[in-house]
Design a protein around this motif. Structure first.
Motif, PDB file in Angstrom:
ATOM      1  N   GLN A 210       0.809  -1.216   0.000  1.00 21.05           N
ATOM      2  CA  GLN A 210       0.000   0.000   0.000  1.00 21.05           C
ATOM      3  C   GLN A 210       0.841   1.264   0.000  1.00 21.05           C
ATOM      4  N   ASN A 211       2.077   1.158   0.455  1.00 17.41           N
ATOM      5  CA  ASN A 211       3.019   2.277   0.415  1.00 17.41           C
ATOM      6  C   ASN A 211       2.448   3.541   1.065  1.00 17.41           C
ATOM      7  N   ASN A 212       1.841   3.344   2.225  1.00 24.84           N
ATOM      8  CA  ASN A 212       1.260   4.472   2.963  1.00 24.84           C
ATOM      9  C   ASN A 212       1.891   4.576   4.346  1.00 24.84           C
ATOM     10  N   GLY A 213       3.200   4.291   4.429  1.00 26.38           N
ATOM     11  CA  GLY A 213       3.892   4.334   5.711  1.00 26.38           C
ATOM     12  C   GLY A 213       3.369   3.258   6.642  1.00 26.38           C
ATOM     13  N   PRO A 214       3.213   3.599   7.915  1.00 31.95           N
ATOM     14  CA  PRO A 214       2.767   2.595   8.890  1.00 31.95           C
ATOM     15  C   PRO A 214       1.268   2.321   8.860  1.00 31.95           C
ATOM     16  N   VAL A 215       0.514   3.104   8.100  1.00 34.69           N
ATOM     17  CA  VAL A 215      -0.952   2.975   8.101  1.00 34.69           C
ATOM     18  C   VAL A 215      -1.385   1.937   7.073  1.00 34.69           C
ATOM     19  N   VAL A 216      -2.165   0.959   7.539  1.00 33.35           N
ATOM     20  CA  VAL A 216      -2.609  -0.158   6.699  1.00 33.35           C
ATOM     21  C   VAL A 216      -4.121  -0.295   6.823  1.00 33.35           C
ATOM     22  N   THR A 217      -4.795  -0.429   5.686  1.00 30.18           N
ATOM     23  CA  THR A 217      -6.240  -0.670   5.667  1.00 30.18           C
ATOM     24  C   THR A 217      -6.499  -2.032   5.041  1.00 30.18           C
ATOM     25  N   PHE A 218      -7.358  -2.820   5.667  1.00 31.83           N
ATOM     26  CA  PHE A 218      -7.614  -4.162   5.142  1.00 31.83           C
ATOM     27  C   PHE A 218      -9.046  -4.582   5.439  1.00 31.83           C
ATOM     28  N   ARG A 219      -9.541  -5.473   4.608  1.00 29.36           N
ATOM     29  CA  ARG A 219     -10.849  -6.071   4.829  1.00 29.36           C
ATOM     30  C   ARG A 219     -10.678  -7.327   5.668  1.00 29.36           C
ATOM     31  N   SER A 220     -11.548  -7.507   6.621  1.00 27.12           N
ATOM     32  CA  SER A 220     -11.464  -8.649   7.541  1.00 27.12           C
ATOM     33  C   SER A 220     -11.531  -9.973   6.795  1.00 27.12           C
ATOM     34  N   ASN A 221     -12.444 -10.077   5.812  1.00 25.95           N
ATOM     35  CA  ASN A 221     -12.586 -11.333   5.084  1.00 25.95           C
ATOM     36  C   ASN A 221     -11.315 -11.688   4.313  1.00 25.95           C
ATOM     37  N   ASN A 222     -10.624 -10.685   3.772  1.00 30.98           N
ATOM     38  CA  ASN A 222      -9.368 -10.955   3.065  1.00 30.98           C
ATOM     39  C   ASN A 222      -8.322 -11.517   4.015  1.00 30.98           C
ATOM     40  N   LEU A 223      -8.260 -10.954   5.213  1.00 30.77           N
ATOM     41  CA  LEU A 223      -7.297 -11.452   6.200  1.00 30.77           C
ATOM     42  C   LEU A 223      -7.655 -12.873   6.616  1.00 30.77           C
ATOM     43  N   LEU A 224      -8.929 -13.142   6.846  1.00 27.14           N
ATOM     44  CA  LEU A 224      -9.346 -14.494   7.226  1.00 27.14           C
ATOM     45  C   LEU A 224      -8.995 -15.503   6.125  1.00 27.14           C
ATOM     46  N   GLU A 225      -9.170 -15.103   4.866  1.00 29.35           N
ATOM     47  CA  GLU A 225      -8.814 -15.988   3.757  1.00 29.35           C
ATOM     48  C   GLU A 225      -7.312 -16.252   3.734  1.00 29.35           C
ATOM     49  N   ASN A 226      -6.524 -15.211   3.961  1.00 25.88           N
ATOM     50  CA  ASN A 226      -5.067 -15.373   3.970  1.00 25.88           C
ATOM     51  C   ASN A 226      -4.599 -16.220   5.140  1.00 25.88           C
ATOM     52  N   LEU A 227      -5.366 -16.206   6.225  1.00 22.30           N
ATOM     53  CA  LEU A 227      -5.036 -17.067   7.365  1.00 22.30           C
ATOM     54  C   LEU A 227      -5.467 -18.508   7.127  1.00 22.30           C
ATOM     55  N   GLY A 228      -6.140 -18.747   6.003  1.00 21.76           N
ATOM     56  CA  GLY A 228      -6.472 -20.120   5.619  1.00 21.76           C
ATOM     57  C   GLY A 228      -7.803 -20.628   6.121  1.00 21.76           C
ATOM     58  N   TYR A 229      -8.660 -19.731   6.618  1.00 23.71           N
ATOM     59  CA  TYR A 229      -9.958 -20.183   7.110  1.00 23.71           C
ATOM     60  C   TYR A 229     -10.941 -20.337   5.954  1.00 23.71           C
ATOM     61  N   SER A 230     -11.862 -21.266   6.093  1.00 28.27           N
ATOM     62  CA  SER A 230     -12.830 -21.565   5.037  1.00 28.27           C
ATOM     63  C   SER A 230     -14.173 -20.909   5.343  1.00 28.27           C
ATOM     64  N   ARG A 231     -14.852 -20.533   4.291  1.00 29.12           N
ATOM     65  CA  ARG A 231     -16.191 -19.963   4.439  1.00 29.12           C
ATOM     66  C   ARG A 231     -17.224 -21.075   4.650  1.00 29.12           C
ATOM     67  N   THR A 232     -18.329 -20.708   5.255  1.00 32.88           N
ATOM     68  CA  THR A 232     -19.453 -21.639   5.399  1.00 32.88           C
ATOM     69  C   THR A 232     -20.178 -21.756   4.063  1.00 32.88           C
ATOM     70  N   LYS A 233     -21.141 -22.647   3.990  1.00 30.53           N
ATOM     71  CA  LYS A 233     -21.922 -22.808   2.751  1.00 30.53           C
ATOM     72  C   LYS A 233     -22.619 -21.515   2.368  1.00 30.53           C
ATOM     73  N   GLY A 234     -22.927 -20.696   3.357  1.00 31.94           N
ATOM     74  CA  GLY A 234     -23.591 -19.426   3.075  1.00 31.94           C
ATOM     75  C   GLY A 234     -22.650 -18.337   2.590  1.00 31.94           C
ATOM     76  N   GLY A 235     -21.361 -18.632   2.547  1.00 28.90           N
ATOM     77  CA  GLY A 235     -20.395 -17.670   2.027  1.00 28.90           C
ATOM     78  C   GLY A 235     -19.729 -16.801   3.071  1.00 28.90           C
ATOM     79  N   SER A 236     -20.109 -16.977   4.343  1.00 30.33           N
ATOM     80  CA  SER A 236     -19.513 -16.160   5.409  1.00 30.33           C
ATOM     81  C   SER A 236     -18.512 -17.016   6.199  1.00 30.33           C
TER      82      SER A 236
END
Length: 363
Positions: A137-163
Protein backbone atom coordinates in the motif's frame (compact mmCIF):
# COMPACT_ATOMS: atom_id res chain seq x y z
CA UNK A 1 25.82 -14.13 -2.27
CA UNK A 2 22.84 -13.82 -4.58
CA UNK A 3 20.69 -10.77 -4.08
CA UNK A 4 16.98 -10.88 -3.35
CA UNK A 5 14.58 -9.46 -5.90
CA UNK A 6 13.19 -6.52 -3.93
CA UNK A 7 9.68 -6.76 -5.40
CA UNK A 8 9.40 -10.37 -4.21
CA UNK A 9 10.06 -9.44 -0.58
CA UNK A 10 8.80 -7.09 2.10
CA UNK A 11 10.66 -5.54 5.06
CA UNK A 12 9.84 -6.04 8.74
CA UNK A 13 11.46 -3.65 11.19
CA UNK A 14 14.51 -4.97 12.99
CA UNK A 15 13.56 -3.69 16.43
CA UNK A 16 10.22 -5.50 16.24
CA UNK A 17 11.87 -8.75 15.14
CA UNK A 18 14.54 -8.48 17.84
CA UNK A 19 11.91 -8.34 20.56
CA UNK A 20 9.15 -10.48 19.02
CA UNK A 21 10.18 -13.90 20.43
CA UNK A 22 10.59 -12.43 23.92
CA UNK A 23 7.36 -10.44 23.75
CA UNK A 24 5.51 -13.61 22.82
CA UNK A 25 7.19 -15.92 25.35
CA UNK A 26 4.72 -18.45 26.74
CA UNK A 27 3.70 -18.97 30.34
CA UNK A 28 5.94 -22.07 30.42
CA UNK A 29 9.09 -20.18 29.46
CA UNK A 30 11.44 -20.15 32.48
CA UNK A 31 12.07 -16.42 31.98
CA UNK A 32 8.37 -15.52 32.25
CA UNK A 33 6.90 -14.30 35.52
CA UNK A 34 3.24 -14.90 36.28
CA UNK A 35 0.84 -11.97 35.74
CA UNK A 36 0.44 -9.33 38.43
CA UNK A 37 -1.86 -6.38 39.06
CA UNK A 38 -0.01 -3.11 39.54
CA UNK A 39 -1.04 0.48 40.17
CA UNK A 40 1.02 3.65 40.08
CA UNK A 41 0.49 7.35 39.57
CA UNK A 42 -0.28 6.80 35.89
CA UNK A 43 -2.96 4.18 36.32
CA UNK A 44 -3.76 0.51 36.80
CA UNK A 45 -2.11 -2.33 34.88
CA UNK A 46 -2.30 -6.06 34.36
CA UNK A 47 1.23 -7.07 33.40
CA UNK A 48 3.71 -9.88 32.86
CA UNK A 49 7.48 -9.66 32.83
CA UNK A 50 9.94 -11.64 30.74
CA UNK A 51 13.28 -11.53 32.53
CA UNK A 52 16.56 -11.01 30.66
CA UNK A 53 19.09 -13.81 30.34
CA UNK A 54 22.57 -12.59 31.27
CA UNK A 55 24.19 -15.27 29.10
CA UNK A 56 22.72 -13.98 25.83
CA UNK A 57 22.13 -10.36 24.84
CA UNK A 58 19.28 -11.44 22.59
CA UNK A 59 17.23 -12.73 25.52
CA UNK A 60 16.22 -9.21 26.58
CA UNK A 61 13.80 -8.17 29.32
CA UNK A 62 10.34 -7.18 28.11
CA UNK A 63 7.19 -6.28 30.02
CA UNK A 64 3.85 -6.81 28.34
CA UNK A 65 0.94 -5.07 30.00
CA UNK A 66 -2.69 -4.11 29.55
CA UNK A 67 -3.57 -0.61 30.82
CA UNK A 68 -6.84 -0.83 32.75
CA UNK A 69 -8.40 2.47 31.79
CA UNK A 70 -11.23 4.35 33.46
CA UNK A 71 -11.37 2.10 36.52
CA UNK A 72 -13.12 3.36 39.62
CA UNK A 73 -11.76 2.46 43.05
CA UNK A 74 -14.60 -0.04 43.49
CA UNK A 75 -13.84 -1.65 40.11
CA UNK A 76 -10.17 -1.93 41.08
CA UNK A 77 -11.13 -3.72 44.28
CA UNK A 78 -13.43 -6.04 42.32
CA UNK A 79 -10.61 -6.75 39.88
CA UNK A 80 -8.29 -7.64 42.74
CA UNK A 81 -10.87 -10.09 44.06
CA UNK A 82 -11.13 -11.67 40.60
CA UNK A 83 -7.34 -11.81 40.42
CA UNK A 84 -7.31 -13.75 43.67
CA UNK A 85 -9.47 -16.35 41.88
CA UNK A 86 -6.70 -16.88 39.33
CA UNK A 87 -5.22 -20.31 39.95
CA UNK A 88 -1.56 -19.57 39.23
CA UNK A 89 -0.32 -23.08 40.04
CA UNK A 90 -2.90 -24.69 37.76
CA UNK A 91 -2.15 -22.05 35.12
CA UNK A 92 1.47 -23.17 34.90
CA UNK A 93 0.87 -26.90 35.42
CA UNK A 94 -2.38 -27.66 33.56
CA UNK A 95 -2.82 -24.83 31.07
CA UNK A 96 -4.34 -21.39 30.71
CA UNK A 97 -8.00 -22.39 30.27
CA UNK A 98 -7.90 -24.49 33.45
CA UNK A 99 -6.18 -21.73 35.42
CA UNK A 100 -8.85 -19.19 34.41
CA UNK A 101 -11.85 -21.39 35.22
CA UNK A 102 -12.59 -19.76 38.58
CA UNK A 103 -12.72 -16.22 37.19
CA UNK A 104 -16.41 -15.51 36.64
CA UNK A 105 -16.21 -12.12 34.93
CA UNK A 106 -15.95 -12.78 31.18
CA UNK A 107 -14.20 -9.49 30.41
CA UNK A 108 -11.51 -10.09 33.02
CA UNK A 109 -11.11 -13.68 31.88
CA UNK A 110 -10.57 -12.53 28.30
CA UNK A 111 -8.11 -9.83 29.42
CA UNK A 112 -6.02 -12.48 31.14
CA UNK A 113 -6.29 -14.75 28.10
CA UNK A 114 -5.14 -11.93 25.78
CA UNK A 115 -2.12 -11.21 27.98
CA UNK A 116 -1.16 -14.85 28.57
CA UNK A 117 -1.41 -15.87 24.90
CA UNK A 118 -0.04 -12.63 23.45
CA UNK A 119 1.81 -12.88 20.13
CA UNK A 120 0.96 -16.53 19.61
CA UNK A 121 1.86 -17.81 16.11
CA UNK A 122 -1.58 -16.87 14.73
CA UNK A 123 -1.12 -13.27 15.85
CA UNK A 124 2.43 -13.27 14.47
CA UNK A 125 0.96 -14.41 11.14
CA UNK A 126 -1.41 -11.43 11.25
CA UNK A 127 1.53 -9.08 11.91
CA UNK A 128 3.49 -10.49 8.93
CA UNK A 129 0.42 -10.12 6.71
CA UNK A 130 0.00 -6.49 7.77
CA UNK A 131 3.68 -5.68 7.12
CA UNK A 132 3.34 -7.19 3.66
CA UNK A 133 0.25 -5.03 3.05
CA UNK A 134 2.12 -1.95 4.30
CA UNK A 135 4.77 -2.59 1.66
CA UNK A 136 2.11 -3.00 -1.04
CA UNK A 137 0.00 0.00 0.00
CA UNK A 138 3.02 2.28 0.41
CA UNK A 139 1.26 4.47 2.96
CA UNK A 140 3.89 4.33 5.71
CA UNK A 141 2.77 2.60 8.89
CA UNK A 142 -0.95 2.97 8.10
CA UNK A 143 -2.61 -0.16 6.70
CA UNK A 144 -6.24 -0.67 5.67
CA UNK A 145 -7.61 -4.16 5.14
CA UNK A 146 -10.85 -6.07 4.83
CA UNK A 147 -11.46 -8.65 7.54
CA UNK A 148 -12.59 -11.33 5.08
CA UNK A 149 -9.37 -10.95 3.06
CA UNK A 150 -7.30 -11.45 6.20
CA UNK A 151 -9.35 -14.49 7.23
CA UNK A 152 -8.81 -15.99 3.76
CA UNK A 153 -5.07 -15.37 3.97
CA UNK A 154 -5.04 -17.07 7.36
CA UNK A 155 -6.47 -20.12 5.62
CA UNK A 156 -9.96 -20.18 7.11
CA UNK A 157 -12.83 -21.57 5.04
CA UNK A 158 -16.19 -19.96 4.44
CA UNK A 159 -19.45 -21.64 5.40
CA UNK A 160 -21.92 -22.81 2.75
CA UNK A 161 -23.59 -19.43 3.07
CA UNK A 162 -20.39 -17.67 2.03
CA UNK A 163 -19.51 -16.16 5.41
CA UNK A 164 -16.98 -17.12 8.04
CA UNK A 165 -17.90 -18.96 11.23
CA UNK A 166 -18.73 -16.66 14.16
CA UNK A 167 -15.99 -18.22 16.30
CA UNK A 168 -13.31 -17.46 13.68
CA UNK A 169 -14.59 -13.90 13.17
CA UNK A 170 -14.65 -13.28 16.91
CA UNK A 171 -11.12 -14.60 17.29
CA UNK A 172 -9.79 -12.19 14.66
CA UNK A 173 -11.26 -9.16 16.42
CA UNK A 174 -9.86 -10.36 19.76
CA UNK A 175 -6.43 -10.84 18.15
CA UNK A 176 -6.49 -7.34 16.64
CA UNK A 177 -7.63 -5.76 19.90
CA UNK A 178 -4.92 -7.66 21.81
CA UNK A 179 -2.25 -6.40 19.38
CA UNK A 180 -3.69 -2.91 19.89
CA UNK A 181 -4.27 -3.00 23.63
CA UNK A 182 -1.27 -4.91 25.01
CA UNK A 183 1.71 -2.58 25.45
CA UNK A 184 5.35 -3.62 25.38
CA UNK A 185 7.83 -1.91 27.69
CA UNK A 186 11.42 -2.35 26.50
CA UNK A 187 14.79 -0.70 25.99
CA UNK A 188 14.65 1.62 22.99
CA UNK A 189 18.04 0.71 21.60
CA UNK A 190 18.09 -3.04 22.01
CA UNK A 191 21.68 -3.14 20.90
CA UNK A 192 24.16 -0.32 20.49
CA UNK A 193 27.58 -1.79 19.82
CA UNK A 194 28.12 -4.20 22.68
CA UNK A 195 25.88 -2.27 25.04
CA UNK A 196 22.20 -2.59 25.83
CA UNK A 197 20.40 0.75 25.64
CA UNK A 198 18.80 2.19 28.75
CA UNK A 199 16.10 4.44 27.28
CA UNK A 200 12.71 2.84 27.85
CA UNK A 201 9.90 2.97 25.32
CA UNK A 202 6.30 1.80 25.43
CA UNK A 203 4.72 0.57 22.21
CA UNK A 204 1.89 -1.59 21.03
CA UNK A 205 2.40 -3.84 18.02
CA UNK A 206 -0.32 -1.85 16.27
CA UNK A 207 -2.95 0.75 17.03
CA UNK A 208 -6.44 0.48 15.57
CA UNK A 209 -7.19 3.90 14.07
CA UNK A 210 -10.68 3.19 12.73
CA UNK A 211 -13.02 0.42 11.60
CA UNK A 212 -16.06 0.18 9.35
CA UNK A 213 -19.36 -1.60 9.65
CA UNK A 214 -21.13 -1.99 6.32
CA UNK A 215 -24.47 -3.14 7.74
CA UNK A 216 -25.60 -0.09 9.70
CA UNK A 217 -28.16 -2.14 11.65
CA UNK A 218 -25.30 -3.88 13.45
CA UNK A 219 -24.40 -2.56 16.86
CA UNK A 220 -20.63 -3.02 17.05
CA UNK A 221 -18.25 -1.83 19.75
CA UNK A 222 -14.56 -2.73 19.32
CA UNK A 223 -13.72 -3.32 22.99
CA UNK A 224 -17.06 -4.91 23.93
CA UNK A 225 -16.71 -7.34 21.03
CA UNK A 226 -13.26 -8.37 22.27
CA UNK A 227 -14.39 -8.68 25.87
CA UNK A 228 -17.89 -10.13 25.62
CA UNK A 229 -19.34 -10.94 22.20
CA UNK A 230 -18.68 -12.71 18.91
CA UNK A 231 -18.34 -9.78 16.52
CA UNK A 232 -15.97 -8.48 13.84
CA UNK A 233 -15.86 -5.22 11.89
CA UNK A 234 -15.86 -5.44 8.10
CA UNK A 235 -12.62 -3.51 7.70
CA UNK A 236 -9.93 -1.91 9.86
CA UNK A 237 -7.32 0.79 9.50
CA UNK A 238 -4.33 0.27 11.77
CA UNK A 239 -0.98 1.93 12.37
CA UNK A 240 2.05 -0.33 12.82
CA UNK A 241 3.78 1.10 15.88
CA UNK A 242 7.27 -0.31 15.20
CA UNK A 243 7.22 0.78 11.56
CA UNK A 244 10.07 3.16 10.73
CA UNK A 245 9.69 3.34 6.95
CA UNK A 246 12.40 5.24 5.10
CA UNK A 247 14.14 6.03 8.42
CA UNK A 248 14.84 2.33 9.07
CA UNK A 249 18.50 3.01 8.14
CA UNK A 250 19.03 -0.60 7.20
CA UNK A 251 17.41 -1.97 10.34
CA UNK A 252 15.05 -4.55 8.90
CA UNK A 253 14.77 -8.12 7.66
CA UNK A 254 13.44 -8.97 4.21
CA UNK A 255 10.84 -11.75 4.14
CA UNK A 256 9.79 -13.65 1.04
CA UNK A 257 6.58 -12.19 -0.35
CA UNK A 258 5.01 -15.65 -0.47
CA UNK A 259 5.46 -16.22 3.28
CA UNK A 260 2.77 -18.64 4.44
CA UNK A 261 0.61 -17.37 7.31
CA UNK A 262 -2.16 -19.95 6.98
CA UNK A 263 -3.33 -21.76 10.09
CA UNK A 264 -3.48 -25.54 10.22
CA UNK A 265 -7.13 -26.40 10.66
CA UNK A 266 -7.89 -28.29 13.85
CA UNK A 267 -4.44 -27.60 15.27
CA UNK A 268 -3.71 -25.63 18.42
CA UNK A 269 -1.76 -22.48 17.54
CA UNK A 270 0.72 -23.15 20.37
CA UNK A 271 1.92 -26.19 18.37
CA UNK A 272 2.83 -24.04 15.35
CA UNK A 273 6.55 -24.59 15.79
CA UNK A 274 7.22 -23.65 12.18
CA UNK A 275 6.20 -20.00 12.68
CA UNK A 276 8.06 -19.85 16.00
CA UNK A 277 11.29 -21.08 14.40
CA UNK A 278 10.95 -18.78 11.37
CA UNK A 279 10.51 -15.71 13.58
CA UNK A 280 13.30 -16.76 15.93
CA UNK A 281 15.72 -17.19 13.02
CA UNK A 282 14.70 -13.75 11.72
CA UNK A 283 15.28 -12.34 15.19
CA UNK A 284 18.76 -13.89 15.41
CA UNK A 285 19.61 -12.44 12.00
CA UNK A 286 19.34 -9.02 13.70
CA UNK A 287 21.00 -9.98 16.97
CA UNK A 288 23.89 -11.91 15.50
CA UNK A 289 26.24 -11.31 12.59
CA UNK A 290 25.63 -14.26 10.26
CA UNK A 291 28.81 -15.69 8.77
CA UNK A 292 28.92 -15.01 5.04
CA UNK A 293 25.48 -13.46 5.49
CA UNK A 294 23.89 -16.90 5.66
CA UNK A 295 25.23 -19.03 8.51
CA UNK A 296 23.71 -18.77 11.98
CA UNK A 297 24.95 -20.80 14.93
CA UNK A 298 22.46 -20.91 17.81
CA UNK A 299 22.56 -22.78 21.09
CA UNK A 300 20.13 -25.68 21.11
CA UNK A 301 19.11 -24.60 24.61
CA UNK A 302 17.85 -21.24 23.33
CA UNK A 303 16.24 -22.76 20.28
CA UNK A 304 14.22 -25.16 22.42
CA UNK A 305 13.31 -22.45 24.92
CA UNK A 306 12.04 -20.10 22.21
CA UNK A 307 10.17 -22.88 20.43
CA UNK A 308 8.41 -23.81 23.68
CA UNK A 309 10.02 -27.27 23.68
CA UNK A 310 10.33 -27.17 27.43
CA UNK A 311 9.23 -30.62 28.53
CA UNK A 312 11.58 -33.23 29.97
CA UNK A 313 11.01 -35.63 27.07
CA UNK A 314 14.18 -34.87 25.10
CA UNK A 315 13.43 -37.45 22.43
CA UNK A 316 10.06 -35.85 21.68
CA UNK A 317 11.61 -32.37 21.70
CA UNK A 318 14.29 -33.46 19.23
CA UNK A 319 11.76 -35.07 16.92
CA UNK A 320 9.59 -31.93 16.86
CA UNK A 321 12.61 -29.67 16.35
CA UNK A 322 14.08 -31.56 13.39
CA UNK A 323 10.64 -32.04 11.85
CA UNK A 324 10.20 -28.24 12.04
CA UNK A 325 13.63 -27.66 10.49
CA UNK A 326 12.66 -30.02 7.66
CA UNK A 327 9.42 -28.08 7.14
CA UNK A 328 11.32 -24.80 6.70
CA UNK A 329 13.80 -26.57 4.41
CA UNK A 330 10.93 -27.73 2.21
CA UNK A 331 9.68 -24.13 2.08
CA UNK A 332 13.16 -22.95 1.12
CA UNK A 333 13.98 -20.80 4.18
CA UNK A 334 16.69 -23.15 5.43
CA UNK A 335 19.23 -24.59 3.00
CA UNK A 336 20.90 -26.79 5.61
CA UNK A 337 21.16 -27.43 9.34
CA UNK A 338 23.56 -29.49 11.42
CA UNK A 339 24.23 -30.06 15.09
CA UNK A 340 27.62 -28.96 16.38
CA UNK A 341 29.17 -30.18 19.65
CA UNK A 342 29.47 -27.50 22.29
CA UNK A 343 31.29 -26.78 25.50
CA UNK A 344 29.94 -28.51 28.60
CA UNK A 345 27.85 -30.79 26.40
CA UNK A 346 25.63 -27.92 25.25
CA UNK A 347 25.34 -28.40 21.49
CA UNK A 348 24.48 -25.72 18.94
CA UNK A 349 22.74 -25.87 15.60
CA UNK A 350 24.29 -24.26 12.55
CA UNK A 351 21.73 -23.08 10.02
CA UNK A 352 22.34 -22.00 6.46
CA UNK A 353 19.63 -19.45 5.71
CA UNK A 354 18.44 -18.97 2.14
CA UNK A 355 19.03 -15.24 1.36
CA UNK A 356 16.35 -15.39 -1.34
CA UNK A 357 13.73 -16.09 1.35
CA UNK A 358 15.04 -14.36 4.49
CA UNK A 359 17.82 -11.81 4.75
CA UNK A 360 18.89 -9.00 7.08
CA UNK A 361 19.38 -5.61 5.53
CA UNK A 362 22.85 -4.21 5.13
CA UNK A 363 23.03 -0.80 6.78
Amino acid sequence: MASIERDLTFPVDGQLLMVLPRAGASINNPDVRLPILRSDGDGYYLEMRVEADTNDAGEVAVIRRVPLEDLTTDEWEELKQQYDSLDLETLAAQGIAKGLEKIQDRKIQRLFMALLTFLNPRQVGIVLYLYKLADEQNNGPVVTFRSNNLLENLGYSRTKGGSFHAKVRSQLNRDLVALHRVELVLAKSLREGNKIGAEVIIKSILRIKSYKIENLSRDFDLAKAADYTYELADSYTVSLEFFEGSSRAGDYVLFAGDVDVTQKLGSNTKNDYRTKLLIYLASRLKWDSPQDGQYLTISKQYLFKNLDLLGSNSSRNNQIFWRTVEELQQEGYILGAQELPGKRKTPSIQFQINPHKLRPSVA
